[in-house]
Write a protein that holds these residues in place. Sequence first.
Motif, short mmCIF file in Angstrom:
data_model
loop_
_atom_site.label_atom_id
_atom_site.label_comp_id
_atom_site.label_asym_id
_atom_site.label_seq_id
_atom_site.Cartn_x
_atom_site.Cartn_y
_atom_site.Cartn_z
N ILE A 12 10.27 -17.50 -49.07
CA ILE A 12 8.86 -17.77 -49.28
C ILE A 12 8.80 -19.38 -48.80
CG2 ILE A 12 7.13 -17.73 -50.78
CD1 ILE A 12 8.30 -15.93 -52.33
N TRP A 13 8.07 -19.39 -48.01
CA TRP A 13 7.38 -20.76 -47.38
C TRP A 13 6.33 -21.20 -47.65
CZ3 TRP A 13 10.35 -24.02 -43.74
CH2 TRP A 13 11.57 -23.40 -43.33
N ASP A 14 5.75 -22.29 -48.03
CA ASP A 14 4.62 -22.71 -48.69
C ASP A 14 4.40 -24.15 -47.97
OD1 ASP A 14 2.18 -23.69 -49.55
OD2 ASP A 14 2.78 -23.55 -51.62
N LEU A 15 3.84 -24.39 -46.65
CA LEU A 15 3.70 -25.46 -45.94
C LEU A 15 3.13 -26.58 -46.50
CD1 LEU A 15 3.00 -23.79 -42.38
CD2 LEU A 15 5.31 -24.43 -43.32
N LEU A 16 2.14 -26.44 -47.45
CA LEU A 16 1.36 -27.54 -48.31
C LEU A 16 2.59 -27.99 -49.23
CD1 LEU A 16 -2.09 -25.98 -48.62
CD2 LEU A 16 -1.19 -27.54 -46.80
N GLU A 17 3.35 -27.39 -49.87
CA GLU A 17 4.28 -27.68 -50.89
C GLU A 17 5.68 -28.26 -50.12
OE1 GLU A 17 6.94 -26.13 -54.52
OE2 GLU A 17 5.21 -24.63 -53.58
N ASN A 18 5.90 -27.71 -49.15
CA ASN A 18 7.28 -28.38 -48.49
C ASN A 18 7.25 -27.83 -47.14
OD1 ASN A 18 9.76 -29.22 -47.68
ND2 ASN A 18 10.75 -28.82 -49.58
N ASP A 19 7.12 -28.48 -46.24
CA ASP A 19 6.92 -28.20 -44.73
C ASP A 19 8.53 -28.43 -44.01
OD1 ASP A 19 7.25 -30.85 -44.69
OD2 ASP A 19 5.51 -31.02 -43.21
N LEU A 20 9.47 -28.46 -44.79
CA LEU A 20 10.90 -28.64 -44.22
C LEU A 20 11.90 -27.48 -44.41
CD1 LEU A 20 11.40 -32.50 -44.98
CD2 LEU A 20 10.81 -31.49 -42.76
N CYS A 21 11.76 -27.01 -45.64
CA CYS A 21 12.42 -25.80 -46.00
C CYS A 21 11.79 -25.04 -46.85
CB CYS A 21 13.68 -26.05 -46.72
SG CYS A 21 13.38 -27.34 -48.34
N PRO A 22 12.24 -23.65 -47.16
CA PRO A 22 11.38 -22.65 -47.91
C PRO A 22 11.46 -23.13 -49.39
CG PRO A 22 13.59 -21.75 -47.14
CD PRO A 22 13.39 -23.05 -46.54
N VAL A 23 10.39 -22.63 -50.00
CA VAL A 23 10.32 -23.15 -51.49
C VAL A 23 10.94 -22.01 -52.27
CG1 VAL A 23 7.98 -24.38 -51.08
CG2 VAL A 23 7.89 -21.80 -51.53
N ALA A 24 11.13 -20.95 -52.00
CA ALA A 24 11.85 -19.78 -52.85
C ALA A 24 12.85 -19.14 -52.01
CB ALA A 24 10.66 -19.02 -53.55
N LYS A 25 13.76 -18.57 -52.47
CA LYS A 25 14.98 -17.70 -51.92
C LYS A 25 15.37 -16.62 -52.92
CE LYS A 25 19.40 -18.35 -49.65
NZ LYS A 25 20.38 -19.16 -49.31
N GLN A 26 15.55 -15.40 -52.31
CA GLN A 26 15.51 -14.46 -53.19
C GLN A 26 16.75 -13.44 -52.41
OE1 GLN A 26 14.89 -13.34 -56.60
NE2 GLN A 26 16.73 -12.28 -56.11
N ILE A 27 18.17 -13.44 -52.95
CA ILE A 27 19.17 -12.69 -52.40
C ILE A 27 19.28 -11.19 -53.08
CG2 ILE A 27 21.66 -12.52 -51.94
CD1 ILE A 27 21.78 -15.48 -51.94
N ILE A 28 19.01 -10.11 -52.31
CA ILE A 28 19.02 -8.86 -52.76
C ILE A 28 20.78 -8.16 -52.52
CG2 ILE A 28 18.01 -6.51 -53.07
CD1 ILE A 28 15.45 -8.09 -51.96
N GLN A 29 21.30 -8.06 -53.45
CA GLN A 29 22.79 -7.78 -53.19
C GLN A 29 23.01 -6.24 -53.30
OE1 GLN A 29 25.06 -10.31 -55.58
NE2 GLN A 29 24.90 -12.07 -54.13
N SER A 30 22.14 -5.72 -54.36
CA SER A 30 22.40 -4.16 -54.81
C SER A 30 22.61 -3.34 -53.67
CB SER A 30 21.47 -3.74 -56.06
OG SER A 30 20.42 -4.26 -55.67
N ASP A 31 21.33 -3.27 -52.74
CA ASP A 31 20.90 -2.71 -51.85
C ASP A 31 20.45 -3.18 -50.54
OD1 ASP A 31 20.74 -0.18 -50.60
OD2 ASP A 31 19.21 0.83 -51.90
N LYS A 32 20.93 -3.00 -49.57
CA LYS A 32 20.61 -3.91 -48.25
C LYS A 32 19.14 -3.45 -47.83
CE LYS A 32 21.88 -4.64 -43.60
NZ LYS A 32 22.78 -4.42 -42.42
N VAL A 33 18.60 -4.50 -47.42
CA VAL A 33 17.01 -4.26 -47.10
C VAL A 33 16.84 -4.07 -45.57
CG1 VAL A 33 14.74 -5.27 -47.06
CG2 VAL A 33 16.27 -5.80 -49.26
N MET A 34 16.32 -3.08 -45.32
CA MET A 34 16.27 -2.84 -43.80
C MET A 34 14.81 -3.59 -43.25
SD MET A 34 18.67 -1.12 -43.63
CE MET A 34 18.94 -0.60 -42.06
N THR A 35 13.80 -3.54 -43.93
CA THR A 35 12.66 -4.01 -43.18
C THR A 35 11.60 -4.60 -44.44
OG1 THR A 35 10.95 -3.65 -41.67
CG2 THR A 35 11.43 -1.88 -42.91
N MET A 36 10.66 -5.33 -44.05
CA MET A 36 9.76 -5.77 -45.06
C MET A 36 8.31 -5.83 -44.22
SD MET A 36 9.53 -9.64 -46.43
CE MET A 36 9.06 -10.33 -44.90
#
Length: 628
Positions: free
Chosen positions: A552-576
């Motif tokens: 999740i990117w929020d350019l007003l909060e941080n324009d250099l890196c994403p503000v949140a990151k979520q790894i889903i290991q149980s089941d591979k995500v194909m699309t979003m």
Amino acid sequence: EIQRAINAENERIGTLLPKQIQKEREKEPNVDSPARGSICGMFMDFETANQRQSSQIMATKQKKRSSELLRLIDLDFSVSFSLLDLPPVNEYDMYIRNFGKTNTKQAYVQSNEDNLERDVQTDEIETLEKWTQHPGDSVLVSGGESSNDVSTDIVVTPKIDSQRLTNFLRSACQVIAVLLEEDRVATQPRWNLRSRQTSLSISDSCFQLNTNLPFLHGRKVSCLHISQVQRQALLSVHGLPEKPGAIQLDRKYIVCVWNVWQPSSPQKVLVCEAEVSCCCFSPSKATLVFAGTMDGSLVVWDLREDSRMHHCVKLNETDWIFRSPTFSTDGVLSSLNHTYPVLAIEPVSTSVYKEQNYGLSHLSSQEEMSGLSFQIASMDENGTLNLWLLLSPGCSIYLHCVGRTVPGYLYYLFHLRFLSLFPKDILCLRKPQTLNIKFLPSNPNHFIVGTDIGMVSHGARHDLRVHPKLFKPQQGGPRSIRANAVDFSPFGKPIFLVGCSDGSIRLHQMTSEHPLIQWNDSTNGQPIIALQWALTRPAVFFVLDTSSTVYIWDLLENDLCPVAKQIIQSDKVMTMVVLGEPEKTNGLLGIALAKQSGIIDIQYVKKRWALPQSEESEKLQLLLQQSL
């Protein structure tokens, strides 16, 4: 003549008979009367008896002659006549009898011959004149003066807007269906698809679409699409099952039409013989579904068709309707059709500015806004971009229809034009492979195309020249990098994001060749497979890479890196795909994740990234100006 002969014979016999009797009397001896009177005994009249015998003899002779004459006489039948002869009543009936069945055309006129007056003795009927108007333009739809010209009888009926009533009933039925499903969830816990707690730290709540259905077992989800008009409508493309079963649909690909408010079952189930690679809804109303296939054909489903026209299968005591395509270009050997796999299909929305049509639009604004006639763009991996026009019967233009349609279908798909996607200097090196296409929401005349050389091509439907022709990375020049995902800002700004296979993300504006901002190694080198702006906040966007990590990117909060990151290991995500309702202020923003096992998760992100902030667009504009 016979009668005269008989009469002459009778007269001749009548004259001879008295003479013969007279002669016989003269031959008899004379006897004195005293002597006769003196004889005693019975008196016998021989004269009368003799006459009687003579008459019988003559009658016998006449009868004998009549019988002999009858043998010689034959009746003459030369004269005949009809016992019943009814001539035609008038000349018209005679004409119809002789010529009514031939190639003639009958015509009639009113000559007022039937206006006859007859005197009858009856009571006079009272009449009263009234007037009416249908449909009524106002509350006054009927009335009229009475016979005594004193009072006026006016019937006032309320005006009914049928279109508004239809929209209300459709919305009310949707709300009732959702309430019934919530009631069933409350009474039957096994139906509760929302009860499990979220496993993602970026979301407040989540639920699953019920893909645990007999015809969806073992099918992977390869594509998701959200309607831009009806935000709750979701399309999911399911491949072939891993293990063939007893169901007749094991060799067919399935597209499910979901309502995220009713996750218990899909609203419609669509089937296709070919592998579906991409899909979309119609731009104005979510009543048509378009899909591109790996064999180069386009298929269309009309969701308004009667379910009796399609195949019904009973699975686990539930009747399911599997809808076949309404229109298809499969098997049409034409130069207008695709010969390579179709990788992208996009609806072309109506431009809000009249001057952007440049007088080349095939449709009037009224036809486009009605949602019954619009354009669809399809692109294959060889770089062929075709524009298609869906026409309703009321349109007043003629084009050549391409494809096969079901009998009675009232809409037709026409090919408009083929567009070149790359400038000549790029084609001289090698022809790049096209991956995706997006149209500028504020001006659908312009579009961008992602390629496998790291560049994004810029084109237009009506203009011959555009600037810039290519959007390049900061390093410049073609590279063996795939632009896997591109997306325009939904808030009317002429900016777009590009997600590449090397993990880099670029933010471009339509007037500059190089990016405003470029983030290299934002995913630690993992290829990006999906990227999309948030629908409720102009400065937030979501990214998915091949390691099933959501950023999740929020350019007003941080324009250099994403503000949140979520790894889903149980089941591979194909699309979003991102879903939400920007028209409402409740800040409801979610992401739909299609997993390898066939599960579709709906994750509603936290309010900090969903609720719009004050003057967010102005702050983002200032940030972009500082990046120039």
